[in-house]
Design an enzyme around this catalytic site. Structure first.
Site, PDB file in Angstrom:
ATOM      1  N   HIS A 297       0.855  -1.326   0.030  1.00 37.05           N
ATOM      2  CA  HIS A 297       0.133  -0.018  -0.026  1.00 37.05           C
ATOM      3  C   HIS A 297       0.741   1.223   0.081  1.00 37.05           C
ATOM      4  CE1 HIS A 297      -4.208  -1.463   1.266  1.00 37.05           C
ATOM      5  NE2 HIS A 297      -3.708  -2.229   0.342  1.00 37.05           N
ATOM      6  N   HIS A 542      -1.766 -12.491  -1.869  1.00 37.30           N
ATOM      7  CA  HIS A 542      -3.071 -12.618  -1.832  1.00 37.30           C
ATOM      8  C   HIS A 542      -3.238 -14.277  -1.643  1.00 37.30           C
ATOM      9  CE1 HIS A 542      -3.921  -8.954  -4.383  1.00 37.30           C
ATOM     10  NE2 HIS A 542      -3.866  -8.527  -3.088  1.00 37.30           N
TER      11      HIS A 542
END
Length: 785
Positions: A297, A542
């Protein structure tokens, strides 16, 4: 017999030291000594021993850092590189070979063609904008339901920076100009793909930053880091490329299969290949996974197109009932089709997953070229998701005394509350928090790390203010930010990356922290993120997410609760529970993450951003489609780039994977990079396979070597360099120390010394937070006389 062996070794030595450079200098074909394959299938092809020294001042680099070596007729002999084999590189990171550069240098674009392309580009943009504005009058073109999965996904990729839209239009102008020049045969396909259009000015030039004298502190938006390339790594600039893009039209249209037919739907691929399953990692914990998202992020935030009024674009009818008809579809739409018999979405009669393409960033030198997507974050690991990337955002987050604003919840400091309506619960007492990137509420374990780093800033600021009473609040703030950025970078390079990449990759790419100052700064190294890193390799994370997070209660001696991750997305109110922060930190330390494989929890592949609905977005399908949106080439091409054999037959994959691959892809050359990377066996000592390992290592190498403000660089490079004694103290910092210093301390009283390894591993048992086994930084070295 002994003499013949001696003669053989002597001849080999003379060949490597003397003959090899002579052959190379004569421009012989590249002969390589490479290891192909992986795991037990690895085998070695020896064509010619590598050179010990590159001729003509070439640099011996890992193959991933010299993309020209895969070009036909390239001149890049193999060379020894610290225990592995690299290539001698003479063209740096350019995609073109030396001969291609020479060929391009003799050509020039006709000025009349350029003028026509500018005019046509403006007309085309006007037409597109007008059409989009007309479509805005039709409600199906925008996402109007704030609880829909499409809206939740929009919140994760939207930029609140007002400059993004105007820069995006400028990027389109230059893209359209390139398309016009290509249509007029004024520039060739190779000129575009190899980036040989630097002398062809586009109709739009992005404003250049004003860089004054070297600043002690890195800029808020990442600009002015490199003295000669001031926009490298800056917010709202484009992702770079390891390989030229694979756009079906050479400029922006999404990749097609090798046969020319459309690629299989990203959801079809996800449904067939990315399965639900649990395979706990034997060593790494969930904190490793969560810190990876925290890093991602900070450095990457693709900015998608929005409607003219800033609202979310819809490419589907009624959030997925069907695709919008072409006449009502926005130009930025690339919806993901769902098979009618889809075993999950079919029961809700969904035929479409909303997908909006990433905005185009204009080249810093105003040139035309293929589409490069826009990054809404600074490309550097600089905690921009804590501090923001604009003056306005930073100002809204700052508090008096050099502190960051907090929400004081009955004596416990949490990130400040936000007024944005992005969290699912709005009832009285619910909490929704602010962050530098507006994405801190995506999942509560991410909110926890935002809390730890917010508290660490304020802890440092108070300590610095106490030992330097003459400092004003600005000095306190900027010095604190500088130190915390260094702590963050040291944790990445000293703790996180070695566990991700393994010792050999760390050594090959020179990623280990140095003794004292680093001498690795290279002003020619562009630290900007590669599209391959952002859309594929870094998304290995993920796969390691567990579908449930366990919340233990040490005082009760049992598990307090187990929560499915879909119940923690945009629902951070549990942070207000007095015991929750400590309990979650303990849980992240003890619970194993999943291994890297083609298995993704259904919380991400079915319920992501569900917003209270019985279905959500398929994040695996989004990953696949995002790679295609960015023009990322197929998996095979990146195997070739790093020196592995390409797959020519599905049967070369493990049997279970081969059976599934053949049901969706026509050809091994069609396999998407993210999918192929997850199928690889990990590198020794690492958790990812060789393709992802090389792409990730290359990125963090460029972060280290191309960032003037990297924490290890000395005063000869870094205007804000630490003194040797200060740097020594910073290098004591670990994530475990940050957790201990910023916990609530209600139930968390001990912490495993290695924060990213499971607390049940022998030798990593939790120790008291005041133990010297978890060293502390002595801030007295920052006292100013």
């Amino acid at each position: 017999m002994k003499m013949s062996l001696y003669n053989f070794l002597l001849r080999l030595f003379l060949y490597v030291v003397i003959v090899c450079p002579v052959i190379v200098f004569a421009h012989a074909h590249d002969k390589s000594y490479v290891t192909h394959g992986q795991g037990h299938n690895a085998h070695v092809h020896i064509k010619e021993p590598p050179c010990s020294t590159c001729p003509r001042h070439g640099r011996c680099v890992p193959k991933v850092q010299c993309p020209a070596h895969v070009r036909s007729g390239s001149y890049n002999p193999a060379c020894h590189l610290d225990g592995v084999v690299g290539v001698c590189c003479f063209t740096g990171r350019s995609h073109a070979t030396e001969s291609e550069h020479r060929s391009r240098a003799s050509t020039a674009t006709n000025i009349q063609d350029v003028k026509v392309s500018h005019r046509q580009s403006r007309l085309k943009l006007e037409d597109w904008v007008m059409t989009a504005a007309e479509l805005l009058q039709h409600s199906p073109m925008t996402v109007t339901n704030s609880t829909s999965p499409s809206f939740g996904h929009h919140l994760s990729v939207v930029s609140h920076d007002a400059r993004a839209a105007s820069l995006g239009r400028g990027g389109l102008l230059n893209l359209f100009a390139a398309q016009e020049l290509k249509a007029r045969q004024a520039i060739s396909e190779d000129d575009l793909l190899l980036g040989l259009t630097e002398n062809t000015d586009g109709p739009f030039c992005p404003p250049q930053p004003t860089c004054l004298a070297p600043n002690r502190y890195r800029s808020i938006g990442g600009e002015c880091n490199n003295p000669t390339s001031s926009t490298w790594g800056a917010v709202l600039t484009g992702y770079e490329r390891l390989l030229p893009p694979d756009y079906s039209d050479g400029t922006w249209a999404i990749r097609t299969s090798k046969s020319g037919a459309p690629l299989p739907s990203a959801r079809t691929v996800s449904n067939a290949l990315v399965l639900e399953g649990s395979h706990p990692n034997p060593t790494h914990n969930l904190m490793f996974m969560q810190f990876g998202q925290f890093i991602a992020h900070d450095i990457s935030a693709g900015v998608v197109f929005t409607a003219d009024n800033g609202t979310a674009i819809s490419c589907c009818i009624n959030d997925g009932e069907d695709l919008l008809p072409p006449e009502l579809t926005h130009f930025a739409c690339a919806p993901i089709t769902i098979d009618p018999d889809d075993q999950f979405y079919g029961q809700f009669k969904r035929k479409c997953i909303n997908f909006v393409r990433t905005q185009i960033a204009p080249a810093h030198d105003c040139s035309v070229g293929y589409a490069k997507q826009m990054n809404g974050a600074t490309h550097y690991p600089d905690l921009s998701h804590l501090y923001g990337s604009t003056e306005e955002k930073l100002s809204s987050l700052r508090d008096v005394g050099g502190l960051l604003k907090v929400f004081n919840d009955y004596g416990r400091d949490l990130p400040p509350l936000t007024e944005r309506k992005e969290c699912l619960s709005t009832k009285e007492g619910a909490a929704c928090f602010e962050s530098g990137d507006n994405h801190g509420n995506q999942i509560i374990s991410l909110t926890v790390l935002h809390t730890i780093f917010t508290r660490e800033h304020n802890r440092l600021a108070r300590a610095l203010s106490a030992i330097n009473p003459t400092w004003d609040e600005d000095r306190v703030f900027w010095e604190t930010r500088r130190i915390l950025q260094a702590e963050f970078q040291h944790i990445i390079y000293n703790e996180w990356l070695p566990l991700l990449l393994g010792p050999q990759i760390i050594k090959t790419f020179a990623l280990s922290p140095s003794e004292g100052y680093s001498s690795s700064y290279d002003p020619h190294a562009n630290p900007s993120l590669s599209a391959e890193f952002s859309t594929a390799a870094m998304r290995f994370g993920h796969s390691v997410v567990d579908g449930r997070i366990t919340i233990p209660s040490p005082k009760m001696g049992r598990i307090y609760e187990t929560i499915s991750i879909q119940e923690l997305m945009f629902q951070p109110t549990r942070m207000r529970l007095r015991h929750f922060l400590d309990r979650l930190l303990i849980g992240l330390s003890t619970q194993p993450m999943q291994i890297v494989d083609p298995y993704v929890t259904e919380g991400l592949s079915r319920y992501m951003f569900h917003g209270g609905n019985p279905y959500g977005v398929d994040l695996a399908a989004i990953n696949i489609q995002r790679g295609r949106d960015h023009g990322v080439q197929s998996y095979n091409q990146y195997r070739k780039l790093i020196g592995l054999d390409i797959f020519t037959d599905f049967q070369q994959f493990p049997p279970n994977a081969a059976k599934r691959l053949i049901t969706v892809y026509e050809n091994p050359d069609d396999i998407d990079l993210w999918v192929g990377g997850l199928l690889e066996e990990p590198v020794e000592g690492a958790i990812v396979g060789p393709t992802f390992a090389n792409i990730i290592a290359d990125q963090f190498a460029r972060h280290k070597h191309g960032d003037r403000y990297f924490y290890e660089h000395g005063p000869d490079v870094n205007p804000g360099a630490f003194t040797p004694s200060q740097l020594e103290e910073i290098k004591k910092v670990t994530l475990s120390r940050l957790i201990c210093d910023n916990r609530d301390g209600i139930e968390l009283v001990s912490q495993p010394p290695q924060a990213f390894l499971r607390a049940d591993l022998p030798g990593n048992e939790p120790v008291p937070c005041d133990s010297t086994i978890i060293p502390s930084m002595d801030l007295s070295t920052f006292r100013e006389d």
